[in-house]
Design a protein around this motif. Structure first.
Motif, PDB file in Angstrom:
ATOM      1  N   THR A  41     -36.324  63.250 -72.326  1.00  0.00           N
ATOM      2  CA  THR A  41     -35.048  62.780 -71.805  1.00  0.00           C
ATOM      3  C   THR A  41     -34.992  63.156 -70.325  1.00  0.00           C
ATOM      4  N   ASP A  42     -33.823  63.151 -69.754  1.00  0.00           N
ATOM      5  CA  ASP A  42     -33.710  63.534 -68.348  1.00  0.00           C
ATOM      6  C   ASP A  42     -34.009  65.013 -68.114  1.00  0.00           C
ATOM      7  N   ALA A  43     -33.835  65.854 -69.138  1.00  0.00           N
ATOM      8  CA  ALA A  43     -33.983  67.301 -68.921  1.00  0.00           C
ATOM      9  C   ALA A  43     -34.771  68.001 -70.013  1.00  0.00           C
ATOM     10  N   GLN A  44     -35.160  67.327 -71.109  1.00  0.00           N
ATOM     11  CA  GLN A  44     -35.821  67.989 -72.222  1.00  0.00           C
ATOM     12  C   GLN A  44     -37.033  67.181 -72.658  1.00  0.00           C
ATOM     13  N   ARG A  45     -37.934  67.896 -73.359  1.00  0.00           N
ATOM     14  CA  ARG A  45     -39.122  67.257 -73.925  1.00  0.00           C
ATOM     15  C   ARG A  45     -39.130  67.484 -75.431  1.00  0.00           C
ATOM     16  N   PHE A  46     -39.550  66.466 -76.167  1.00  0.00           N
ATOM     17  CA  PHE A  46     -39.585  66.519 -77.625  1.00  0.00           C
ATOM     18  C   PHE A  46     -40.976  66.121 -78.097  1.00  0.00           C
ATOM     19  N   GLN A  47     -41.302  66.613 -79.292  1.00  0.00           N
ATOM     20  CA  GLN A  47     -42.606  66.335 -79.892  1.00  0.00           C
ATOM     21  C   GLN A  47     -42.400  65.744 -81.279  1.00  0.00           C
ATOM     22  N   LEU A  48     -43.109  64.657 -81.567  1.00  0.00           N
ATOM     23  CA  LEU A  48     -43.089  64.027 -82.885  1.00  0.00           C
ATOM     24  C   LEU A  48     -44.528  63.935 -83.367  1.00  0.00           C
ATOM     25  N   HIS A  49     -44.800  64.538 -84.524  1.00  0.00           N
ATOM     26  CA  HIS A  49     -46.158  64.493 -85.062  1.00  0.00           C
ATOM     27  C   HIS A  49     -46.111  64.366 -86.566  1.00  0.00           C
ATOM     28  N   ARG A  50     -47.223  63.924 -87.099  1.00  0.00           N
ATOM     29  CA  ARG A  50     -47.347  63.770 -88.555  1.00  0.00           C
ATOM     30  C   ARG A  50     -47.675  65.125 -89.157  1.00  0.00           C
ATOM     31  N   ALA A  51     -46.883  65.506 -90.161  1.00  0.00           N
ATOM     32  CA  ALA A  51     -47.133  66.746 -90.879  1.00  0.00           C
ATOM     33  C   ALA A  51     -48.036  66.436 -92.073  1.00  0.00           C
ATOM     34  N   LEU A  61     -39.996  66.606 -86.123  1.00  0.00           N
ATOM     35  CA  LEU A  61     -39.467  66.465 -84.768  1.00  0.00           C
ATOM     36  C   LEU A  61     -39.126  67.843 -84.231  1.00  0.00           C
ATOM     37  N   SER A  62     -39.669  68.159 -83.048  1.00  0.00           N
ATOM     38  CA  SER A  62     -39.460  69.471 -82.441  1.00  0.00           C
ATOM     39  C   SER A  62     -39.002  69.303 -81.004  1.00  0.00           C
ATOM     40  N   CYS A  63     -38.326  70.346 -80.523  1.00  0.00           N
ATOM     41  CA  CYS A  63     -37.903  70.402 -79.127  1.00  0.00           C
ATOM     42  C   CYS A  63     -38.768  71.427 -78.404  1.00  0.00           C
ATOM     43  N   CYS A  64     -39.414  71.009 -77.328  1.00  0.00           N
ATOM     44  CA  CYS A  64     -40.274  71.911 -76.567  1.00  0.00           C
ATOM     45  C   CYS A  64     -39.404  72.860 -75.741  1.00  0.00           C
ATOM     46  N   ARG A  65     -39.739  74.128 -75.819  1.00  0.00           N
ATOM     47  CA  ARG A  65     -38.957  75.110 -75.061  1.00  0.00           C
ATOM     48  C   ARG A  65     -39.223  74.983 -73.558  1.00  0.00           C
ATOM     49  N   LEU A  69     -36.617  70.817 -85.045  1.00  0.00           N
ATOM     50  CA  LEU A  69     -35.290  70.231 -85.229  1.00  0.00           C
ATOM     51  C   LEU A  69     -35.138  69.577 -86.589  1.00  0.00           C
ATOM     52  N   GLU A  70     -36.111  68.765 -86.980  1.00  0.00           N
ATOM     53  CA  GLU A  70     -36.044  68.055 -88.259  1.00  0.00           C
ATOM     54  C   GLU A  70     -37.422  68.085 -88.892  1.00  0.00           C
ATOM     55  N   GLU A  93     -28.609  61.033 -87.524  1.00  0.00           N
ATOM     56  CA  GLU A  93     -27.380  61.140 -86.726  1.00  0.00           C
ATOM     57  C   GLU A  93     -27.574  61.944 -85.434  1.00  0.00           C
ATOM     58  N   ARG A  94     -28.811  62.235 -85.074  1.00  0.00           N
ATOM     59  CA  ARG A  94     -29.104  62.918 -83.811  1.00  0.00           C
ATOM     60  C   ARG A  94     -29.651  61.881 -82.832  1.00  0.00           C
ATOM     61  N   MET A  95     -28.994  61.726 -81.694  1.00  0.00           N
ATOM     62  CA  MET A  95     -29.389  60.719 -80.721  1.00  0.00           C
ATOM     63  C   MET A  95     -30.161  61.369 -79.585  1.00  0.00           C
TER      64      MET A  95
END
Length: 418
Positions: free
Chosen positions: A313-323, A349-353, A377-378, A397-399
């Motif tokens: 996003t404008d200020a955060q990074r997220f990671q999506l991977h297959r478990a 789905l994870s949020c990178c610190r 996160l999920e 419900e998380r955008m």
């Protein structure tokens, strides 16, 4: 000269066609127009006196006829006073609101006159849109003549606003064959200090200064079919658009080359942005995340078997991977040797610190799993729970308003054994 009775029949026939074209037109007016030939028919423009009523209808429709004809019969007056050049007349649906005829070559004419009209009541106008303009081939839709979100500038295109609000699909190449015309009820509002941009089905433009004129907001919209049926349409202002095929539709541009015998090469256009670490990533768009074909091997979910998706996003990074694939127990009561269904893919789905550069990511290994790197996160997400939209990703419900993305190949952390 034709006899009065024959001329009256011609007027009645023309108005009968008008009644079929505009089903909500007043029946009293139609009867009054047909009978007024024997009373008093006054033509304001001499050029119209030599033309038959059917020719007048063909040239200007009911708006032009309303501008040029004033009828008085049996002591009653039914006159429409409209300034020259304004395609406005009266309509009976939902009250007596002025109608503005839509054209795809110019902004709506007459909205400012309706807004400036004396009176303290609500300023409401009705727009009549012919069916041939209800498509994404509309020239004002293609050029995105739209400023604002839910409240638009007065010179914004109404068809683009209806698509932006989700009253009908924005990807239709042509209007349905049974559609005859579309009506939109607009509430006219004072100008605003700024009009934000919003990507919903189509992206509107932003305007950050006061405009000269009025604004409008869509109050209602309904479709009239060729059989005369009225269908009320409802908006859909959710951030995720209605589902449609997700095959990659990125634009292609043919290029002439001398190296090839045929002299034509097709190149894909992409947009690149710099991420939070000042590295080039792909700009987030639906074609960038869409399936690259109809075969399972071309699906984006199949791509995640060997890759990790990082999004920003404008200020955060997220990671999506297959478990690890999860097995589902069978729900049937019959005994069977194999008590589980084939495993299904689940995703995390994870949020990178911290936003790490690509060199550090290769050293840490992908996907990032250590708690000092990511916060989960999920978990246990199915692919159907990942809803991709023009604004970003919606997960339970998380955008996430995404701006950039990049696929990285899976890799083990340096120092780990094979």
């Amino acid at each position: 000269r034709e006899s009065p009775d024959r001329d009256t029949r011609r007027i009645a026939a023309g108005l009968a066609r008008l009644r079929r074209t505009w089903p909500c037109a007043s029946a009293d007016r139609i009867g009054l127009l047909a009978a007024s030939r024997h009373a008093n028919l006054h033509t304001e423009h001499p050029a119209m006196a030599t033309k038959r009523p059917s020719e007048q209808l063909a040239e200007g429709g009911p708006a032009k006829l309303a501008k040029t004809v004033a009828i008085k019969a049996e002591g009653r007056a039914d006159a429409v006073n409209v300034a020259a050049g304004d395609d406005i007349h009266r309509h009976a649906r939902g009250g007596q609101y002025p109608i503005v005829m839509y054209k795809d070559t110019e902004p709506l004419q007459g909205l400012q006159d309706i807004y400036d009209a004396p009176g303290d009541g609500d300023k409401v106008a009705e727009v009549l849109i012919p069916s041939e303009y209800i498509a994404n081939s509309n020239r004002r839709v293609k050029t995105r003549q739209l400023w604002g979100d839910e409240v638009y500038t007065g010179d914004s295109d109404v068809v683009a606003a209806l698509m932006h609000l989700g009253y009908f699909p924005h990807y239709l190449p042509a209007a349905p064959t049974q559609a005859q015309e579309l009506h939109a009820l607009l509430r006219l509002l004072p100008p605003r200090d700024a009009y934000p941009s919003k990507a919903r089905f189509i992206r509107s433009r932003a305007w950050n200064s006061i405009i000269q004129g009025c604004s409008f907001q869509v109050e209602a919209c309904w479709l009239i079919t060729r059989s005369g049926t009225t269908v009320d349409l409802q908006p859909s202002v959710a951030d995720v658009p209605a589902p449609y095929p997700t095959v990659n539709a990125s634009p292609s541009r043919p290029q002439s080359t001398r190296s090839t015998g045929r002299g034509v090469k097709v190149s894909q256009e992409v947009s690149v942005q710099y991420n939070l670490c000042n590295e080039p990533w792909l700009k987030y768009t639906l074609p960038a995340i869409a399936d690259r074909g109809l075969k399972p091997a071309h699906w984006t979910s199949a791509r995640l078997l060997r890759s990790v998706l990082l999004m920003e996003t404008d200020a955060q990074r997220f990671q999506l991977h297959r478990a690890a694939a999860a097995a589902q127990p069978l729900t049937g009561s019959e005994p069977a040797k194999d008590t589980t269904e084939p495993p299904r893919d689940v995703y995390t789905l994870s949020c990178c610190r911290r936003a790490l550069p690509s060199g550090v990511l290769a050293s840490a290994g992908l996907p990032l799993c250590a708690p000092e790197h990511v916060e989960v996160l999920e978990e246990g997400l199915s692919w159907e729970e990942l809803r991709w939209g023009v604004n970003g990703l919606v997960v339970r419900e998380r955008m996430l308003p995404l701006r950039r993305l990049h696929f990285f190949p899976m890799a083990k952390a340096r120092g780990e054994g094979a």
